[in-house]
Scaffold this motif. Structure first.
Motif: not given
Length: 231
Positions: A161-170, A172-180, A211-216
Motif C-alpha cells: 500500500k502507499p507509504g509502505d517501506v520495502v527492503v530489497w536484497m540486490l 550484489s548482496g546489498d540491502l536497498h530500501c524505498g517507499l511504495v 528480491q523483496i527482503y522486508g515489508h513494513y
C-alpha cells in the motif's frame, strides 16, 4: 536485399525493447505534481507519506553514503556546494517521515539506547551512534519490527500500500530500501516505488524487479520497543 533489410530492422529495432521498458517504468515530473497534489491532503497516513516521498523526486540530489557528524534530533547531512541534497536510500525514507513530523533519527536512537544488543552488530560499535544509526537499513528494519510494523513479504503487488517501506536484497548482496507509491495517471492503482539507487530519488515501476527482503507499514511510534533476544 531482404537479408540486409532484416538485419537493419533487427539492429535498429533491438534498442526499442529497453526504451519501451523505460517508458513503462518511469513517470514524469508533471505526473508527480498531479499525484502529490492528490495525496497530500489525504486522511490516510500512508498516502501522505507517499506524497512526501514523491516530493523528493523533484529535488536535486547527490548520492552520498559517507559518515557525517550531524545535529540531534532532526539532524541532516549538509547540502553540497551546489545546493543539492546529499544522501542515499535511507535518507529518502528519513526525510519523507520528517515531512510528517516523525523523526527516525530520534526514534531509532532512543530504541537502540535501550536495546542496543538486539540490533544488528555489523559495524563493530560498542554503543549507539545518533549520527549514523538511523541511516542504516538494517537498523530501520529492526526498529520497525520492534514497533509491530513488520508485514509478510510476498510478490503480490496488491499486498503493498502507499507509504509502505520495502527492503530489497540486490544481486550484489546489498540491502536497498524505498517507499511504495501509486503509479501515474491511469496506473494509479499499481504499486510503484520511490527509491534512490545511486542517481537520486526516482519514481519507478520496479517493486518486484528485485528480491523483496522486508515489508513494513510504520505510521508512528505506538509504544516503547519490546526488548528481544533476536540478533
Amino acid at each position: 536485399m531482404l537479408l540486409i533489410a532484416g538485419f537493419a530492422a533487427w539492429h535498429f529495432g533491438k534498442p526499442l525493447v529497453p526504451l519501451l521498458r523505460a517508458q513503462q517504468s518511469v513517470a514524469s515530473l508533471e505526473a508527480a505534481d498531479i499525484l502529490i497534489g492528490e495525496l497530500a491532503p489525504s486522511l490516510e497516513f500512508g498516502e501522505r507519506l507517499a506524497s512526501a516521498g514523491l516530493q523528493r523526486t523533484k529535488m536535486p540530489s547527490a548520492y552520498d553514503a559517507d559518515y557525517y557528524a550531524i545535529s540531534y534530533p532532526g539532524g541532516d547531512l549538509p547540502l553540497t556546494p551546489e545546493g543539492k541534497w546529499r544522501g542515499k536510500a535511507e535518507d529518502l525514507i528519513i526525510r519523507s517521515y520528517r515531512n510528517l513530523g516523525i523523526d527516525l533519527q530520534e526514534l531509532v536512537h532512543e530504541d537502540m539506547a535501550k536495546n542496543f544488543s538486539v540490533y544488528p552488530q555489523l559495524w563493530k560499535r560498542r554503543e549507539p551512534d545518533r549520527n549514523i544509526d538511523h541511516r542504516m537499513v538494517q537498523n530501520l528494519q529492526r526498529y520497525f519490527k520492534h514497533q509491530g510494523a513488520e508485514l509478510k513479504v510476498t510478490r503480490e503487488t496488491g499486498d503493498y500500500k502507499p507509504g509502505d517501506v520495502v527492503v530489497w536484497m540486490l544481486a550484489s548482496g546489498d540491502l536497498h530500501c524505498g517507499l511504495v507509491v501509486p503509479g501515474p495517471g491511469e496506473r494509479r492503482g499499481e504499486a510503484w516505488v520511490v527509491h534512490d539507487l545511486g542517481s537520486g530519488p526516482k519514481w519507478e515501476n520496479v517493486l518486484t524487479d528485485y528480491q523483496i527482503y522486508g515489508h513494513y507499514r510504520f505510521t508512528g511510534a505506538k509504544h516503547d520497543a519490546v526488548e528481544s533476544a533476536e540478533n
